[in-house]
Scaffold this active site. Structure first.
Site, PDB file in Angstrom:
ATOM      1  N   GLY A 165     -72.146  15.811   4.653  1.00  0.00           N
ATOM      2  CA  GLY A 165     -71.499  16.170   3.380  1.00  0.00           C
ATOM      3  C   GLY A 165     -70.726  17.462   3.453  1.00  0.00           C
ATOM      4  O   GLY A 165     -69.925  17.778   2.580  1.00  0.00           O
ATOM      5  N   TYR A 202     -61.154   6.549   1.072  1.00  0.00           N
ATOM      6  CA  TYR A 202     -62.336   6.958   0.322  1.00  0.00           C
ATOM      7  C   TYR A 202     -62.936   5.754  -0.394  1.00  0.00           C
ATOM      8  O   TYR A 202     -62.284   5.096  -1.190  1.00  0.00           O
ATOM      9  CB  TYR A 202     -61.975   8.034  -0.708  1.00  0.00           C
ATOM     10  CG  TYR A 202     -63.150   8.556  -1.492  1.00  0.00           C
ATOM     11  CD1 TYR A 202     -63.225   8.403  -2.871  1.00  0.00           C
ATOM     12  CD2 TYR A 202     -64.211   9.193  -0.847  1.00  0.00           C
ATOM     13  CE1 TYR A 202     -64.311   8.869  -3.594  1.00  0.00           C
ATOM     14  CE2 TYR A 202     -65.299   9.667  -1.561  1.00  0.00           C
ATOM     15  CZ  TYR A 202     -65.350   9.505  -2.928  1.00  0.00           C
ATOM     16  OH  TYR A 202     -66.431   9.977  -3.640  1.00  0.00           O
ATOM     17  N   HIS A 208     -75.711   4.207   0.754  1.00  0.00           N
ATOM     18  CA  HIS A 208     -75.964   4.806   2.072  1.00  0.00           C
ATOM     19  C   HIS A 208     -77.079   3.976   2.695  1.00  0.00           C
ATOM     20  O   HIS A 208     -78.230   4.042   2.237  1.00  0.00           O
ATOM     21  CB  HIS A 208     -76.398   6.251   1.907  1.00  0.00           C
ATOM     22  CG  HIS A 208     -76.901   6.880   3.169  1.00  0.00           C
ATOM     23  ND1 HIS A 208     -76.585   8.167   3.521  1.00  0.00           N
ATOM     24  CD2 HIS A 208     -77.702   6.426   4.147  1.00  0.00           C
ATOM     25  CE1 HIS A 208     -77.172   8.458   4.664  1.00  0.00           C
ATOM     26  NE2 HIS A 208     -77.849   7.428   5.063  1.00  0.00           N
ATOM     27  N   GLU A 287     -72.003   7.965  10.286  1.00  0.00           N
ATOM     28  CA  GLU A 287     -72.429   8.956  11.291  1.00  0.00           C
ATOM     29  C   GLU A 287     -73.597   8.376  12.070  1.00  0.00           C
ATOM     30  O   GLU A 287     -74.243   7.443  11.608  1.00  0.00           O
ATOM     31  CB  GLU A 287     -72.920  10.237  10.593  1.00  0.00           C
ATOM     32  CG  GLU A 287     -71.829  10.946   9.827  1.00  0.00           C
ATOM     33  CD  GLU A 287     -72.319  12.164   9.052  1.00  0.00           C
ATOM     34  OE1 GLU A 287     -71.522  12.691   8.270  1.00  0.00           O
ATOM     35  OE2 GLU A 287     -73.490  12.587   9.218  1.00  0.00           O
ATOM     36  N   ARG A 291     -81.786  11.922  16.279  1.00  0.00           N
ATOM     37  CA  ARG A 291     -83.098  12.587  16.103  1.00  0.00           C
ATOM     38  C   ARG A 291     -84.002  11.657  15.308  1.00  0.00           C
ATOM     39  O   ARG A 291     -83.533  10.667  14.748  1.00  0.00           O
ATOM     40  CB  ARG A 291     -82.897  13.897  15.330  1.00  0.00           C
ATOM     41  CG  ARG A 291     -82.469  13.634  13.909  1.00  0.00           C
ATOM     42  CD  ARG A 291     -82.305  14.883  13.057  1.00  0.00           C
ATOM     43  NE  ARG A 291     -82.091  14.533  11.668  1.00  0.00           N
ATOM     44  CZ  ARG A 291     -80.877  14.292  11.140  1.00  0.00           C
ATOM     45  NH1 ARG A 291     -79.798  14.394  11.888  1.00  0.00           N
ATOM     46  NH2 ARG A 291     -80.748  13.943   9.871  1.00  0.00           N
ATOM     47  N   VAL A 294     -86.389  12.600   8.624  1.00  0.00           N
ATOM     48  CA  VAL A 294     -87.435  12.901   7.633  1.00  0.00           C
ATOM     49  C   VAL A 294     -88.047  11.593   7.131  1.00  0.00           C
ATOM     50  O   VAL A 294     -89.258  11.440   7.032  1.00  0.00           O
ATOM     51  CB  VAL A 294     -86.841  13.680   6.440  1.00  0.00           C
ATOM     52  CG1 VAL A 294     -87.859  13.802   5.317  1.00  0.00           C
ATOM     53  CG2 VAL A 294     -86.344  15.053   6.881  1.00  0.00           C
ATOM     54  N   ARG A 337     -89.343  12.553  -1.696  1.00  0.00           N
ATOM     55  CA  ARG A 337     -89.500  13.882  -1.100  1.00  0.00           C
ATOM     56  C   ARG A 337     -89.943  14.855  -2.203  1.00  0.00           C
ATOM     57  O   ARG A 337     -89.276  14.965  -3.235  1.00  0.00           O
ATOM     58  CB  ARG A 337     -88.175  14.366  -0.505  1.00  0.00           C
ATOM     59  CG  ARG A 337     -87.671  13.461   0.615  1.00  0.00           C
ATOM     60  CD  ARG A 337     -86.521  14.112   1.328  1.00  0.00           C
ATOM     61  NE  ARG A 337     -85.861  13.181   2.257  1.00  0.00           N
ATOM     62  CZ  ARG A 337     -85.019  13.586   3.209  1.00  0.00           C
ATOM     63  NH1 ARG A 337     -84.728  14.886   3.328  1.00  0.00           N
ATOM     64  NH2 ARG A 337     -84.460  12.712   4.021  1.00  0.00           N
TER      65      ARG A 337
END
Ligand code: MV4
Length: 453
Positions: A165, A202, A208, A287, A291, A294, A337
């Site tokens: 972002g 856009y 997502h 993207e 890794r 979370v 979260r």
């Protein structure tokens, strides 16, 4: 297999890695700053090494200190967790140069995916669908205006070294382009030391949706389904769920197999996540994260696979312990979260936890490092834990989520638990019909209504 792993991280993910090590009979060393000397990770690791003062740059980002701690404790491998140095190719290289094993992807893959232009060019060449875009950097206003005329407004100008972002500018009409382009380059230079920008059409109302992938050194490459992470605020994920309420079985298998094929062709090693924008039934590569994330627990809950243990096995040169024909996605999982923040203003609320009770019962998991009497340090991010629930279906998972939120006690600081309960009751959430803009839009409406009241 490794005898001892050094964990170059803190908080709940450090505990999560300690847990996997213990179950695998591997010794764990955790590094910590002076501010984290009283952390539960320090208490539960087999060993701990203080590597510096509170500030991250002098501790959790301090590569020489971390490598010295690994040498001093005779560790075999280093797990970076997420955040901090977890996607720093130089750190991965230096670990290998100093004779330790980096528990993660090859440095060159970290590097490729860290540059959003090369990432997109790489995955496009290997067959992933991408957002209609400039296929490389845009060097001038004129070149950018030409692209925008071709694909049609609105367009997005993105920093090649940005991500998450940061460094994005939406341009809705031609007269805004020149100023937006110049601002985007200036900000990219200032924020990332690199003014390279590229452009994309856009997408105005995407979800997502990200695919969990895993590769090993023996040519195995699998996908473990998707996670829907559309419920975000200012690029901070708040709620994640698996499977996505928007996908059919066929769509899941198609995009998952495509993602697995791409990482197989790359010779990718370790855990990874390929992020897509999903709009009107189409996927567009956004993207790739090199890794563990979370939100990995929601995938663990529907597959029954310990992703940290798989990371450790693969880094030690073993084959993935699951083969793709035996992966079954079962039930539904949701993660919220829990941040030590005011649930209305999102202002950080550090301080001492005067009473803590963890939720439990069938299908409830609480990944956290807090305890009664723990003082949340103000130096790091405000996440104090992740509440993850699993049910046989989405309705059961939502009921269980509400029940678990009600029984979670974190006294002494404000948390986002009340916000999560509120989200769980919203029609857009219960129907599954939300996109990346929903939460910010509905929070604005809520704040307006509160002001008007
Ligand atoms: C986009 C987009 C719409 N169209 N690209 C945000 C961070 C980085 N992951 C890329 N992001 C976006 N890229 C095109 N061509 C919208 C976003 C975006 C977003 C993406 C995922 C989750 C939340 C988001 C919030 C704002 C913008």
């Amino acid at each position: 297999m490794f005898k001892k792993i050094l964990i170059a991280n803190r908080g709940e993910i450090a505990l999560r890695i300690i847990r996997a090590c213990r179950e695998m009979g591997i010794q764990s060393v955790v590094v910590h700053s002076t501010a984290d000397a009283t952390s539960m990770a320090v208490r539960l690791a087999d060993e701990s090494v203080c590597i510096g003062p509170a500030s991250s740059k002098d501790s959790y980002l301090n590569i020489p200190s971390i490598l010295s701690a690994a040498a001093l404790t005779n560790a075999d491998a280093i797990h970076p967790g997420y955040g901090f140095l977890s996607e720093n190719a130089q750190f991965a290289r230096m670990i290998e140069e100093h004779g330790f094993v980096f528990i993660g992807p090859k440095p060159e893959h970290i590097e490729t995916m860290g540059d959003k232009v090369t990432a997109k060019q790489t995955v496009k060449a290997l067959g992933l669908p991408v957002v209609p875009g400039s296929d490389g950097a845009i060097e001038s206003v004129a070149e950018g205006q030409k692209f925008a005329e071709e694909v049609g407004y609105p367009v997005l100008i993105k920093a090649a070294s940005g991500g998450g972002g940061k460094g994005m500018k939406v341009v809705k009409k031609p007269e805004e382009f020149e100023e937006a382009f110049k601002t985007a380059r200036t900000e990219a230079k200032a924020n990332f030391g690199d003014d390279t920008v590229y452009m994309e059409k856009y997408l105005t109302k995407p979800r997502h949706i990200e695919i969990q992938i895993f590769g090993d050194e023996h040519g195995n490459a699998i996908h473990l389904g998707e996670r829907d992470c559309s419920i975000q605020r200012r690029h901070q994920k708040l709620v994640e769920e698996a499977p996505s309420p928007a996908l059919s079985e066929e769509e899941r298998d198609a995009i998952g197999s495509l993602a697995a094929d791409v990482i197989r062709k790359m010779g990718y090693r370790g855990a990874g996540t390929i992020e897509f924008l999903y709009e009107d039934g189409k996927f567009y590569f956004m993207e790739m994260n090199t890794r563990i994330q979370v939100e990995h627990p929601v995938t663990e809950m529907i597959t029954g696979i310990d992703l940290i243990a798989e990371q450790i096995r693969v880094a030690a040169g073993e084959e993935l312990s699951v083969n793709k024909d035996r992966i079954r996605l079962r039930g539904h999982a949701i993660e919220v979260r829990i941040n030590a923040e005011d649930p209305d203003t999102f202002m950080p609320s550090p301080g001492k936890i005067t009473q803590f009770h963890s939720p439990g019962g069938l299908g409830v998991r609480f990944d956290s490092a807090i305890y009664g009497g723990y003082a949340i340090p103000p130096y790091y991010d405000s996440m104090v834990g992740k509440l993850i629930v699993h049910g046989r279906n989405r309705e059961e998972a939502i009921r269980r989520l509400r029940r678990a939120i009600v029984e979670t006690v974190v006294d002494g600081v404000k948390t986002t638990l009340p916000l999560h309960y509120w989200i769980s009751e919203q029609e857009a959430f219960t129907s599954g019909d939300y996109n990346i803009h929903w939460l910010e839009k509905v929070l604005e409406e809520k704040a307006e209504a509160a002001k008007a009241a």
